[in-house]
Design an enzyme around this catalytic site. Sequence first.
Site, mmCIF file in Angstrom:
data_model
loop_
_atom_site.group_PDB
_atom_site.id
_atom_site.type_symbol
_atom_site.label_atom_id
_atom_site.label_comp_id
_atom_site.label_asym_id
_atom_site.label_seq_id
_atom_site.Cartn_x
_atom_site.Cartn_y
_atom_site.Cartn_z
ATOM 1 N N CYS A 3 0.849 -1.192 0.000
ATOM 2 C CA CYS A 3 0.000 0.000 0.000
ATOM 3 C C CYS A 3 0.888 1.246 0.000
ATOM 4 O O CYS A 3 1.685 1.458 0.918
ATOM 5 C CB CYS A 3 -0.916 0.006 1.218
ATOM 6 N N CYS A 6 0.539 3.506 3.080
ATOM 7 C CA CYS A 6 1.190 2.918 4.260
ATOM 8 C C CYS A 6 2.699 3.159 4.174
ATOM 9 O O CYS A 6 3.348 3.467 5.178
ATOM 10 C CB CYS A 6 0.901 1.427 4.366
ATOM 11 N N ASP A 29 -0.194 16.414 -2.564
ATOM 12 C CA ASP A 29 -0.507 15.501 -3.667
ATOM 13 C C ASP A 29 0.521 15.680 -4.782
ATOM 14 O O ASP A 29 0.937 16.802 -5.095
ATOM 15 C CB ASP A 29 -1.916 15.794 -4.194
ATOM 16 N N HIS A 45 -3.863 1.612 8.325
ATOM 17 C CA HIS A 45 -4.549 1.332 7.065
ATOM 18 C C HIS A 45 -6.051 1.125 7.261
ATOM 19 O O HIS A 45 -6.480 0.244 7.989
ATOM 20 C CB HIS A 45 -3.951 0.082 6.410
ATOM 21 N N ASN A 85 -12.920 10.122 -2.323
ATOM 22 C CA ASN A 85 -13.405 9.206 -3.348
ATOM 23 C C ASN A 85 -13.435 7.804 -2.749
ATOM 24 O O ASN A 85 -12.418 7.333 -2.233
ATOM 25 C CB ASN A 85 -12.485 9.245 -4.573
ATOM 26 N N GLY A 91 -13.781 6.905 -8.422
ATOM 27 C CA GLY A 91 -12.437 7.306 -8.828
ATOM 28 C C GLY A 91 -11.373 7.098 -7.773
ATOM 29 O O GLY A 91 -10.304 7.711 -7.852
ATOM 30 N N THR A 93 -8.304 5.649 -6.519
ATOM 31 C CA THR A 93 -7.204 4.895 -7.124
ATOM 32 C C THR A 93 -6.265 4.310 -6.077
ATOM 33 O O THR A 93 -5.605 3.304 -6.345
ATOM 34 C CB THR A 93 -6.382 5.788 -8.079
ATOM 35 N N HIS A 98 -8.202 8.423 2.172
ATOM 36 C CA HIS A 98 -7.537 9.727 2.174
ATOM 37 C C HIS A 98 -8.557 10.795 1.849
ATOM 38 O O HIS A 98 -9.519 10.558 1.113
ATOM 39 C CB HIS A 98 -6.379 9.760 1.161
ATOM 40 N N HIS A 100 -8.848 14.553 0.267
ATOM 41 C CA HIS A 100 -8.204 15.611 -0.514
ATOM 42 C C HIS A 100 -8.629 16.950 0.089
ATOM 43 O O HIS A 100 -9.829 17.237 0.189
ATOM 44 C CB HIS A 100 -8.683 15.575 -1.973
HETATM 45 P P1 AMP Z 1 -7.812 9.064 -5.386
HETATM 46 O O1 AMP Z 1 -7.935 9.071 -6.895
HETATM 47 O O2 AMP Z 1 -8.941 9.749 -4.677
HETATM 48 O O3 AMP Z 1 -7.576 7.662 -4.864
HETATM 49 O O4 AMP Z 1 -6.543 9.943 -5.049
HETATM 50 C C1 AMP Z 1 -5.254 9.445 -5.040
HETATM 51 C C2 AMP Z 1 -4.344 10.644 -5.062
HETATM 52 O O5 AMP Z 1 -3.075 10.240 -4.635
HETATM 53 C C3 AMP Z 1 -4.188 11.283 -6.433
HETATM 54 O O6 AMP Z 1 -4.587 12.651 -6.366
HETATM 55 C C4 AMP Z 1 -2.690 11.124 -6.721
HETATM 56 O O7 AMP Z 1 -2.156 12.234 -7.406
HETATM 57 C C5 AMP Z 1 -2.122 10.989 -5.339
HETATM 58 N N1 AMP Z 1 -0.870 10.256 -5.223
HETATM 59 C C6 AMP Z 1 -0.585 9.029 -5.703
HETATM 60 N N2 AMP Z 1 0.661 8.642 -5.350
HETATM 61 C C7 AMP Z 1 1.162 9.660 -4.620
HETATM 62 C C8 AMP Z 1 2.414 9.879 -3.953
HETATM 63 N N3 AMP Z 1 3.410 8.968 -3.971
HETATM 64 N N4 AMP Z 1 2.600 11.052 -3.293
HETATM 65 C C9 AMP Z 1 1.620 11.984 -3.270
HETATM 66 N N5 AMP Z 1 0.417 11.827 -3.863
HETATM 67 C C10 AMP Z 1 0.198 10.695 -4.530
HETATM 68 ZN ZN ZN Z 2 -2.383 1.544 3.548
#
Ligand code: AMP
Ligand code: ZN
Length: 112
Positions: A3, A6, A29, A45, A85, A91, A93, A98, A100
């Site tokens: 993860c 994590c 971000d 987690h 999300n 969305g 990912t 988390h 935003h």
């Molecule tokens: P979500 O699409 O809501 O799951 O948001 C995931 C967010 O994590 C996206 O805005 C990515 O740009 C951000 N993200 C992914 N990997 C990293 C990372 N290593 N450091 C900072 N942000 C990240």
């Molecule tokens: Zn995690």
Amino acid sequence: MDCIFCKIANGEIPATKVYEDDTVLAFNDLEPQAPSHILVIPKAHIASAADITPENSAVISHIFEVIAKIAKDNNFNDGFRVVNNCGDSAGQTVKHIHFHLMAGRDFTWPAG
Ligand code: AMP
Ligand code: ZN
């Protein structure tokens, strides 16, 4: 567990930290969608908002205290947006919950 958040929480992967305490971490971000775009996560987690339970929800209320503090410390006085999300169709990912925290521009509503 593989993860990425994590790994950021335990220091294996670097991030630009904005706030940290025993249970919560906030960092910038990588692909900001606003002049300020901060992710606020529990260090422990939790996969998504659908996995919040009476046993783990205390950290979620703490996250919102942290969001208010970050907003105050960074003078997000014109307003800010908090987005979670949850699940694929929303969305999400990264499967570590988390929030935003975005500020520095106007936001439209409803969000796409
Ligand atoms: P979500 O699409 O809501 O799951 O948001 C995931 C967010 O994590 C996206 O805005 C990515 O740009 C951000 N993200 C992914 N990997 C990293 C990372 N290593 N450091 C900072 N942000 C990240
Ligand atoms: Zn995690």
